[in-house]
Structures are given as structure tokens and as C-alpha cells.
Write a protein that holds these residues in place. Structure first.
Motif, PDB file in Angstrom:
ATOM      1  N   ARG A 223     -30.380 112.448  83.661  1.00 21.49           N
ATOM      2  CA  ARG A 223     -29.476 112.847  82.580  1.00 21.49           C
ATOM      3  C   ARG A 223     -29.538 114.358  82.344  1.00 21.49           C
ATOM      4  NH1 ARG A 223     -25.872 110.416  79.535  1.00 21.49           N
ATOM      5  NH2 ARG A 223     -26.835 111.181  77.639  1.00 21.49           N
ATOM      6  N   SER A 224     -30.712 114.957  82.521  1.00 20.03           N
ATOM      7  CA  SER A 224     -30.826 116.404  82.294  1.00 20.03           C
ATOM      8  C   SER A 224     -30.091 117.201  83.368  1.00 20.03           C
ATOM      9  CB  SER A 224     -32.294 116.823  82.232  1.00 20.03           C
ATOM     10  OG  SER A 224     -32.869 116.853  83.524  1.00 20.03           O
TER      11      SER A 224
ATOM     12  N   GLY B 273     -27.196 116.578  84.490  1.00 20.88           N
ATOM     13  CA  GLY B 273     -25.812 116.700  84.044  1.00 20.88           C
ATOM     14  C   GLY B 273     -25.690 117.383  82.695  1.00 20.88           C
ATOM     15  N   ARG B 274     -26.773 117.928  82.201  1.00 21.16           N
ATOM     16  CA  ARG B 274     -26.820 118.632  80.907  1.00 21.16           C
ATOM     17  C   ARG B 274     -26.500 117.702  79.750  1.00 21.16           C
ATOM     18  NH1 ARG B 274     -23.229 123.020  83.351  1.00 21.16           N
ATOM     19  NH2 ARG B 274     -21.781 121.565  82.498  1.00 21.16           N
ATOM     20  N   TYR B 275     -26.965 116.477  79.831  1.00 22.67           N
ATOM     21  CA  TYR B 275     -26.764 115.525  78.742  1.00 22.67           C
ATOM     22  C   TYR B 275     -27.974 115.444  77.817  1.00 22.67           C
ATOM     23  CZ  TYR B 275     -22.809 113.997  81.517  1.00 22.67           C
ATOM     24  OH  TYR B 275     -21.641 113.966  82.228  1.00 22.67           O
ATOM     25  N   THR B 276     -28.994 116.220  78.092  1.00 20.44           N
ATOM     26  CA  THR B 276     -30.184 116.228  77.248  1.00 20.44           C
ATOM     27  C   THR B 276     -30.222 117.543  76.484  1.00 20.44           C
ATOM     28  OG1 THR B 276     -31.476 117.146  79.066  1.00 20.44           O
ATOM     29  CG2 THR B 276     -31.496 114.753  78.807  1.00 20.44           C
TER      30      THR B 276
ATOM     31  N   SER C 293     -34.808 120.296  78.397  1.00 23.80           N
ATOM     32  CA  SER C 293     -34.475 120.250  79.820  1.00 23.80           C
ATOM     33  C   SER C 293     -35.362 121.191  80.622  1.00 23.80           C
ATOM     34  CB  SER C 293     -33.016 120.641  80.029  1.00 23.80           C
ATOM     35  OG  SER C 293     -32.191 119.730  79.375  1.00 23.80           O
TER      36      SER C 293
ATOM     37  N   TRP D 128     -19.495 108.516  86.623  1.00 22.44           N
ATOM     38  CA  TRP D 128     -20.572 107.558  86.787  1.00 22.44           C
ATOM     39  C   TRP D 128     -19.956 106.210  87.087  1.00 22.44           C
ATOM     40  CZ3 TRP D 128     -25.587 109.044  86.781  1.00 22.44           C
ATOM     41  CH2 TRP D 128     -25.859 110.335  86.329  1.00 22.44           C
TER      42      TRP D 128
ATOM     43  N   GLY E 200     -23.031 106.244  82.560  1.00 20.68           N
ATOM     44  CA  GLY E 200     -23.873 107.428  82.556  1.00 20.68           C
ATOM     45  C   GLY E 200     -24.900 107.475  81.445  1.00 20.68           C
ATOM     46  N   SER E 201     -24.974 106.443  80.620  1.00 19.30           N
ATOM     47  CA  SER E 201     -26.002 106.464  79.566  1.00 19.30           C
ATOM     48  C   SER E 201     -27.361 106.242  80.216  1.00 19.30           C
ATOM     49  CB  SER E 201     -25.735 105.393  78.513  1.00 19.30           C
ATOM     50  OG  SER E 201     -26.001 104.114  79.046  1.00 19.30           O
TER      51      SER E 201
ATOM     52  N   GLU F 149     -35.156 111.066  76.352  1.00 19.70           N
ATOM     53  CA  GLU F 149     -34.217 112.176  76.552  1.00 19.70           C
ATOM     54  C   GLU F 149     -34.571 113.403  75.732  1.00 19.70           C
ATOM     55  OE1 GLU F 149     -29.908 110.498  77.810  1.00 19.70           O
ATOM     56  OE2 GLU F 149     -30.382 110.517  75.686  1.00 19.70           O
TER      57      GLU F 149
ATOM     58  N   ASP G  79     -19.557 114.279  85.874  1.00 23.28           N
ATOM     59  CA  ASP G  79     -19.303 113.352  84.776  1.00 23.28           C
ATOM     60  C   ASP G  79     -18.703 112.036  85.259  1.00 23.28           C
ATOM     61  OD1 ASP G  79     -16.962 114.464  85.577  1.00 23.28           O
ATOM     62  OD2 ASP G  79     -16.189 114.844  83.565  1.00 23.28           O
TER      63      ASP G  79
END
Length: 186
Positions: A140-141, A143-146, A151, A99, A103-104, A61, A97
Motif C-alpha cells: 500500500r505504501s 502506491g502512496r496510500y499510507t 512510509s 487493482w 486495493g484495500s 498502515e 491505481d
């Protein structure tokens, strides 16, 4: 004459740079990571369910190279056939958001490996494990989780107009007036 002492200085500066270590070709038969993840916080007894992760998710990530490779693989393996560009189509959206199976990154890797009922096929043995981790990092990127620095940028093909570099320069609009509250007191 000046160039003579600039050359050793340039060599010294170049040797001082530290390059990111990348493994461009992972081993073909790399073993799968053994993740124990849960989808529920409910367990028998007073202790929460046990989870064991390898820590490989954080490595993928936070690395821009792995995420960009995941972006490429996402299209090569036709993930966009069901999930479109992340907004969902016949498959669920990957940018929101919500999942269903967690979502991990470990959950996403598990979903790609094992598949899910009602549509998601299993890719175990069809995609090497490192590439599954790269695809999961790219998902994951979306959803802007990285981290933003890792990204990938927006693809020009997804833009409704021409590429940003091919657009004509913006025009400045003259006019308007300074509101009285912004004027200097007389």
C-alpha cells in the motif's frame, strides 16, 4: 558544578519520553484475522454486500515499523521476482491505481493468503499472518496510500546514480540577470 544539576534534569527528561510500544517478535502461531471482504458492490436485495474487517489494517498502515518490515519481507520472499520494485513485471504493477482484486489492505492480505488465478500463489501457512499484514502495508505504501510520515524512504539501490549522501556537492551556477520587471523602479 553545573553538571551536578544537569544530571537530574537529563534523567527527568529521559523518563518523560514515551516510547512506541513494539512487539518485536510476534507469537509464532498467531491466528489469522477473519476478514469478510467483497470485490463487488452488487448484492441480492436492496442492502449492499456485508463486509467485516478486524481493523488490523489501519494499525499496520499507520505504523512505520510495520511498513519497513514489510519492505524487508517483500524482498526476502521474492515478491520482486514477479512485481519488480512495484512497477510490475510478470505480475501486475503495485504502484498504480488499478487493482484487479481490490486495493484495500484487506484485499491485498486476502490476495497474499489465498492467491489468485493465473500466477499468484497462495502463501497461507507459509508466511505468518503478521508478516502478511506487513507486506500488504508495504504494498500500500508503494502506491502512496499510507501516511507519508510512516512510509519508507526511497532505497538507494533504485536510484539511477550514486546514493544521495555519496554524490558530490551541487555546483552553483552563477549568471543570469534580474529581469526588468523585478528591478527597482528608478
Amino acid at each position: 558544578m553545573r553538571a551536578l544539576w544537569l544530571f537530574p534534569l537529563a534523567v527527568l527528561l529521559l523518563t518523560a519520553c514515551e516510547r512506541e510500544k513494539r512487539e518485536f517478535r510476534p507469537p509464532q502461531m498467531s491466528g489469522e484475522t477473519d476478514e469478510e471482504i467483497t470485490l463487488s458492490s452488487i448484492s441480492a436485495g436492496s442492502s449492499p454486500p456485508t463486509q467485516r474487517t478486524s481493523g488490523k489494517g489501519q494499525e499496520y498502515e499507520d505504523n512505520a515499523y510495520h511498513i519497513s518490515q514489510g519492505q524487508k519481507l517483500y524482498h526476502w520472499f521474492n515478491c520482486n521476482g514477479c512485481h519488480a520494485n512495484g512497477g510490475g513485471d510478470s505480475g501486475p504493477a503495485l504502484m498504480d491505481d488499478r487493482w484487479i482484486y481490490g486495493g484495500s489492505i484487506e484485499n491485498i492480505v486476502q490476495t497474499i493468503r489465498e492467491g489468485r488465478p493465473n500466477g499468484m500463489p497462495s502463501f497461507r501457512g507459509k508466511i505468518p499472518d503478521d508478516q502478511i499484514w506487513e507486506i500488504a502495508a508495504y504494498v500500500r505504501s508503494m502506491g502512496r496510500y499510507t501516511p507519508k510520515t510512516a512510509s519508507p524512504g526511497r532505497r538507494d539501490a533504485m536510484s539511477p546514480g550514486p546514493a544521495e549522501q555519496r554524490r558530490p556537492p551541487a555546483e552553483m551556477h552563477q549568471g543570469g540577470m534580474i529581469p526588468p520587471s523585478a528591478q527597482m523602479p528608478q
